[in-house]
Design a protein around this motif. Structure first.
Motif, mmCIF file in Angstrom:
data_model
loop_
_atom_site.group_PDB
_atom_site.id
_atom_site.type_symbol
_atom_site.label_atom_id
_atom_site.label_comp_id
_atom_site.label_asym_id
_atom_site.label_seq_id
_atom_site.Cartn_x
_atom_site.Cartn_y
_atom_site.Cartn_z
ATOM 1 N N LEU A 1 -48.834 77.253 11.312
ATOM 2 C CA LEU A 1 -48.787 75.957 11.783
ATOM 3 C C LEU A 1 -47.288 75.463 11.842
ATOM 4 C CD1 LEU A 1 -51.689 74.749 9.746
ATOM 5 C CD2 LEU A 1 -51.786 75.691 12.066
ATOM 6 N N GLY A 2 -46.742 75.974 12.868
ATOM 7 C CA GLY A 2 -45.252 75.381 12.909
ATOM 8 C C GLY A 2 -44.544 75.750 12.104
ATOM 9 N N ASP A 3 -43.915 74.754 11.147
ATOM 10 C CA ASP A 3 -43.076 75.106 10.220
ATOM 11 C C ASP A 3 -43.644 75.521 8.843
ATOM 12 O OD1 ASP A 3 -44.048 72.881 9.583
ATOM 13 O OD2 ASP A 3 -42.272 71.771 9.053
ATOM 14 N N ARG A 4 -44.908 75.804 8.867
ATOM 15 C CA ARG A 4 -45.610 76.049 7.609
ATOM 16 C C ARG A 4 -46.662 77.090 7.865
ATOM 17 N NH1 ARG A 4 -50.490 73.159 6.466
ATOM 18 N NH2 ARG A 4 -51.144 71.731 8.399
ATOM 19 N N VAL A 5 -47.206 77.728 6.756
ATOM 20 C CA VAL A 5 -48.298 78.860 6.865
ATOM 21 C C VAL A 5 -49.157 77.998 5.933
ATOM 22 C CG1 VAL A 5 -49.181 81.033 6.211
ATOM 23 C CG2 VAL A 5 -46.953 80.746 7.297
ATOM 24 N N GLU A 6 -50.550 78.130 6.108
ATOM 25 C CA GLU A 6 -51.572 77.569 5.444
ATOM 26 C C GLU A 6 -52.646 78.479 5.371
ATOM 27 O OE1 GLU A 6 -53.565 73.504 6.395
ATOM 28 O OE2 GLU A 6 -54.931 74.928 7.397
ATOM 29 N N VAL A 7 -53.223 78.578 4.081
ATOM 30 C CA VAL A 7 -54.149 79.709 3.572
ATOM 31 C C VAL A 7 -55.529 78.865 3.186
ATOM 32 C CG1 VAL A 7 -54.687 81.693 2.169
ATOM 33 C CG2 VAL A 7 -52.457 81.201 2.927
ATOM 34 N N ILE A 8 -56.476 79.145 3.861
ATOM 35 C CA ILE A 8 -57.936 78.431 3.629
ATOM 36 C C ILE A 8 -58.799 79.619 2.995
ATOM 37 C CG2 ILE A 8 -59.772 76.964 4.118
ATOM 38 C CD1 ILE A 8 -58.128 76.229 6.551
ATOM 39 N N ARG A 9 -59.345 79.544 1.542
ATOM 40 C CA ARG A 9 -60.352 80.346 1.241
ATOM 41 C C ARG A 9 -61.849 79.492 1.151
ATOM 42 N NH1 ARG A 9 -60.608 83.104 -4.882
ATOM 43 N NH2 ARG A 9 -62.198 84.708 -4.223
ATOM 44 N N ASP A 10 -62.742 80.206 1.769
ATOM 45 C CA ASP A 10 -64.015 79.396 1.742
ATOM 46 C C ASP A 10 -64.550 79.178 0.577
ATOM 47 O OD1 ASP A 10 -67.079 80.626 1.771
ATOM 48 O OD2 ASP A 10 -65.392 82.350 1.850
ATOM 49 N N PRO A 11 -65.393 78.308 0.357
ATOM 50 C CA PRO A 11 -66.143 77.942 -0.838
ATOM 51 C C PRO A 11 -66.940 78.834 -1.676
ATOM 52 C CG PRO A 11 -66.478 76.317 0.725
ATOM 53 C CD PRO A 11 -66.120 77.201 1.515
ATOM 54 N N SER A 12 -67.381 79.877 -0.924
ATOM 55 C CA SER A 12 -68.143 80.852 -1.571
ATOM 56 C C SER A 12 -67.302 81.899 -2.393
ATOM 57 C CB SER A 12 -68.963 81.770 -0.562
ATOM 58 O OG SER A 12 -68.246 82.528 0.088
ATOM 59 N N GLY A 13 -66.070 81.982 -1.996
ATOM 60 C CA GLY A 13 -65.173 82.930 -2.572
ATOM 61 C C GLY A 13 -65.319 84.286 -2.340
ATOM 62 N N THR A 14 -66.085 84.477 -1.327
ATOM 63 C CA THR A 14 -66.497 86.088 -0.962
ATOM 64 C C THR A 14 -65.190 86.856 -0.735
ATOM 65 O OG1 THR A 14 -68.544 85.211 0.130
ATOM 66 C CG2 THR A 14 -67.728 87.417 0.604
ATOM 67 N N VAL A 15 -64.258 86.754 -0.160
ATOM 68 C CA VAL A 15 -62.824 87.371 0.076
ATOM 69 C C VAL A 15 -61.962 87.121 -0.998
ATOM 70 C CG1 VAL A 15 -61.386 88.220 1.708
ATOM 71 C CG2 VAL A 15 -63.628 87.577 2.648
ATOM 72 N N PRO A 16 -61.377 87.858 -1.749
ATOM 73 C CA PRO A 16 -60.496 87.594 -2.682
ATOM 74 C C PRO A 16 -59.236 87.098 -2.003
ATOM 75 C CG PRO A 16 -61.329 89.734 -3.198
ATOM 76 C CD PRO A 16 -61.855 89.392 -1.741
ATOM 77 N N CYS A 17 -58.272 86.227 -2.638
ATOM 78 C CA CYS A 17 -56.925 85.863 -2.155
ATOM 79 C C CYS A 17 -56.197 85.539 -3.498
ATOM 80 C CB CYS A 17 -57.239 84.618 -1.531
ATOM 81 S SG CYS A 17 -55.693 84.223 -0.571
ATOM 82 N N TYR A 18 -55.236 86.599 -3.623
ATOM 83 C CA TYR A 18 -54.096 86.190 -4.945
ATOM 84 C C TYR A 18 -52.934 86.116 -4.302
ATOM 85 C CZ TYR A 18 -57.904 88.199 -7.847
ATOM 86 O OH TYR A 18 -59.483 87.954 -8.618
ATOM 87 N N TYR A 19 -51.768 85.690 -5.049
ATOM 88 C CA TYR A 19 -50.608 85.613 -4.315
ATOM 89 C C TYR A 19 -49.416 85.425 -5.440
ATOM 90 C CZ TYR A 19 -50.535 80.608 -5.811
ATOM 91 O OH TYR A 19 -50.837 79.461 -6.633
ATOM 92 N N ALA A 20 -48.441 86.092 -5.196
ATOM 93 C CA ALA A 20 -46.965 86.083 -5.865
ATOM 94 C C ALA A 20 -45.878 85.760 -4.830
ATOM 95 C CB ALA A 20 -47.172 87.246 -6.549
ATOM 96 N N GLU A 21 -44.796 85.725 -5.685
ATOM 97 C CA GLU A 21 -43.544 85.491 -4.890
ATOM 98 C C GLU A 21 -42.837 86.838 -5.345
ATOM 99 O OE1 GLU A 21 -39.612 82.372 -4.071
ATOM 100 O OE2 GLU A 21 -41.502 81.850 -5.284
ATOM 101 N N ILE A 22 -42.517 87.583 -4.682
ATOM 102 C CA ILE A 22 -41.474 88.846 -4.808
ATOM 103 C C ILE A 22 -40.088 88.472 -3.766
ATOM 104 C CG2 ILE A 22 -41.354 91.183 -4.734
ATOM 105 C CD1 ILE A 22 -44.274 91.163 -4.951
ATOM 106 N N GLU A 23 -39.024 88.579 -4.390
ATOM 107 C CA GLU A 23 -37.708 88.367 -3.567
ATOM 108 C C GLU A 23 -37.773 87.409 -2.702
ATOM 109 O OE1 GLU A 23 -37.332 92.671 -2.202
ATOM 110 O OE2 GLU A 23 -37.221 93.417 -4.210
ATOM 111 N N GLY A 24 -38.306 86.262 -2.976
ATOM 112 C CA GLY A 24 -37.974 85.229 -2.098
ATOM 113 C C GLY A 24 -39.204 85.415 -1.093
ATOM 114 N N VAL A 25 -40.112 86.191 -0.955
ATOM 115 C CA VAL A 25 -41.343 86.340 0.071
ATOM 116 C C VAL A 25 -42.397 86.199 -0.698
ATOM 117 C CG1 VAL A 25 -42.571 87.891 1.405
ATOM 118 C CG2 VAL A 25 -40.063 88.178 1.335
ATOM 119 N N HIS A 26 -43.392 85.150 -0.101
ATOM 120 C CA HIS A 26 -44.621 84.855 -0.825
ATOM 121 C C HIS A 26 -45.564 85.812 -0.220
ATOM 122 C CE1 HIS A 26 -43.664 81.105 -2.398
ATOM 123 N NE2 HIS A 26 -42.784 80.736 -1.454
#
Length: 583
Positions: free
Chosen positions: A103-128
């Motif tokens: 979305l322009g100058d940002r990235v948005e991540v939405i996980r639905d309320p059921s949690g069906t699809v996993p979504c984990y995150y980390a920062e590695i070498e300045g990359v999310h």
């Protein structure tokens, strides 16, 4: 690898930003991952065979399944998905998905309320990095697997309080219903959907007949929508209410669905008569399996690739026969009744009486609910009133009461911080205590919906956790659920004309306690070594004397069996990651 695996690399747009993202992605990708989306500061790779929708002009991607709120038709046209705010998206659509949007100058991540699809995150070498496969983040010149013992301890002391931080340092989770926002100022999160919105007294369903009709319509539509997404789903039915409702709702004739159930192990009661009745009435082919305790490797955790020790060793005895059957049937999805007890407000407490008294004052309705609870718990109304008086919330807590493992050392809770990062836990003012318990139960079930070996073969879905079902169930007052002196009454009546009466009116429930008992006995030497001389004992977390007494005794306490096995599972998980770190 799991169908549905994805990995997104996000960097602040600028010189060589995309080169950095691609360089890291090449080191992280598994063999089945291909490029799916590339835009300024965003590169997404994943399994092209999995359900996904690519947004126009490199605007992002949605992994999983999305349905229109009005029609429940599956959404395959992505044009509008990049234009809606996160709150508008969860109001207009539902499903099991993770949406990653540039979305322009940002990235948005939405996980639905059921949690069906996993979504984990980390920062590695300045990359999310965001992924459904957190084990990919560990490797040469990547993250080093380091166990966060504070979070491990929290998972034992505050059972079911799932925080955003995981038990591996540097790995966090985008929790269900949460928006994760990345921009040049860093990362932030906020709620796009909260269960408490539907627990407010102002949105409460006030008529019991309306509640039954609404749940019937919403559940049937939602389950039918899920049934249309797969050709050969395998539905696990126990003969209990929840899984039977899933089977009934998915009976649309759109797929080659197949049902399975488990026959009794020696010494256990049988569920077969009820499961057979459901399959026969609905016209499903039914395969009857037998739990195989010999397949259980007590030293192995099916959650070993996850950053939380959420699996259950006992489930291997069920999971392995299911995998064999699924391979024969070429199953493309697993369905079950997971979360049903929580969603349908299974309770044996006096809280519904307290909720009704707070809503209506002392009157005929309160005495009706007292009678319902008395019948359900096989006591009398005066004892129910006495229990309600003891629980009357003079200083009602906004946070759930911890359910601590009884075999932890007494000092473990001292100075242990509460889990952070889960905005669903704190109840707003004005929510009655029974409804708080209902919502907290739904939140807690998330820890029991992953960590199964069969997830490597096909998606494992708990459709009763779907957003539309959650919204209607939470809005139904607690006293409706025990009306007539039975638990989950609204769900029973909603599907009375679609399931056998023997299932709808059933009050018993079969356990696998004898199988668990034999599994412990067969592995006693290994369990003793794992718990008394393992990593948890080394960290001073266990009451070794109490564990010894239990293992040397009759083990007659059925409630203690799962607590001991939970410790064994955590120990197996810890050993896997410590071994990987040393390796």
């Amino acid at each position: 690898m799991n169908r549905g695996a994805y990995l997104a690399c996000v960097v602040v747009p600028g010189p060589e930003a995309n080169e950095r993202a691609r360089g890291l992605a090449e080191r992280l990708r598994s063999h089945a991952m291909v490029d799916l989306v590339e835009g300024p500061g965003l590169l997404v790779i994943g399994d092209a065979r999995a359900a996904h929708v690519v947004l126009p002009n490199g605007g992002g991607i949605l992994f999983g399944h999305l349905f229109d709120r009005e029609s429940s038709a599956r959404v395959i046209e992505p044009a509008k998905l990049g234009q809606l705010s996160a709150s508008e998206l969860v109001k207009s659509y539902w499903g099991g998905y993770v949406a990653i949007r540039a979305l322009g100058d940002r990235v948005e991540v939405i996980r639905d309320p059921s949690g069906t699809v996993p979504c984990y995150y980390a920062e590695i070498e300045g990359v999310h990095v965001l992924t459904s496969r957190p084990n990919l983040l560990f490797g040469p010149a990547l993250l080093e697997p380091v166990i966060d013992w504070t979070i491990v301890t929290q998972s034992l002391v505050f059972r079911d309080f799932r925080p955003a931080r995981t038990c591996l340092r540097g790995i966090s989770e985008v929790l269900p219903g949460i928006v994760f926002d990345l921009n040049d100022r860093g990362a932030s999160t906020h709620c796009a959907w909260s269960p408490w919105t539907f627990a407010e007294p102002a949105v409460r369903v006030t008529d019991r007949a309306d509640a039954i009709a609404l749940l019937r319509d919403v559940a049937s539509t939602t389950l039918g929508a899920w049934a249309g997404c797969f050709e050969r789903p395998l539905i696990e039915i126990s003969g209990g209410l929840d899984s039977s409702i899933v089977a009934a709702g998915m009976r649309t004739g759109q797929s080659e669905a197949h049902c399975l159930t488990f026959g009794p192990a020696p010494g256990d009661a049988s569920e077969l008569p009820w499961a057979r009745a459901v399959a026969e009435l609905l016209g499903y082919p039914l395969t009857e399996l037998v739990a195989d305790a010999a397949t259980v490797d007590i030293r192995h955790s099916d959650a070993q690739d996850l950053p939380r020790p959420c699996a259950r060793s006992f489930s291997q005895a069920l999971d392995r026969p299911i995998q064999v059957l699924a391979a024969e049937l070429r199953t493309d999805a697993f369905f079950g009744g997971g979360g049903g007890d929580s969603m349908f407000c299974l309770t044996h407490s006096a809280f519904p009486l307290i909720d009704r008294l707070a809503a209506e004052g002392l009157g005929k309705g309160v005495f009706e609910t007292a009678g319902d609870i008395a019948q359900m718990t096989r006591t009398n109304v005066w004892k129910v009133f006495a229990a309600a008086a003891r629980r009357w919330p003079r200083n009602h807590s906004a946070m759930p009461k911890p359910m601590t493992n009884a075999f932890l050392a007494p000092h473990v809770r001292d100075c242990l911080p509460w889990p952070e990062g889960n905005p669903w836990l704190a109840a707003p003012a004005g929510i009655p205590p029974g409804k708080c318990k209902h919502v907290w139960s739904i939140i807690g079930i998330q820890n029991q919906l992953e960590g199964y070996g069969r997830e490597a073969m096909a998606p494992l879905l708990a459709p009763l956790m779907s957003q539309p079902i959650a919204e209607i169930c939470i809005s139904i007052p607690t006293w409706f659920w025990c009306a007539g002196g039975n638990n989950r009454t609204v769900a029973r009546e909603a599907f009375r004309d679609r399931l056998p009466a023997s299932v709808i009116d059933r009050r018993t429930k079969v356990s696998f306690s004898s199988l668990a008992y034999r599994m412990i006995r067969a592995n006693m030497t290994i369990i003793r070594e794992m718990l008394l001389d393992g990593a948890l004992a080394r960290e001073g977390l266990l009451d070794r004397e109490r564990i010894t007494r239990f293992l040397e005794g009759t083990m007659a306490d059925s409630e203690a069996l799962p607590e001991v096995m939970a410790l064994v599972e955590v120990e197996a998980w810890v050993r896997h990651w410590e071994g990987r770190s040393l390796g």
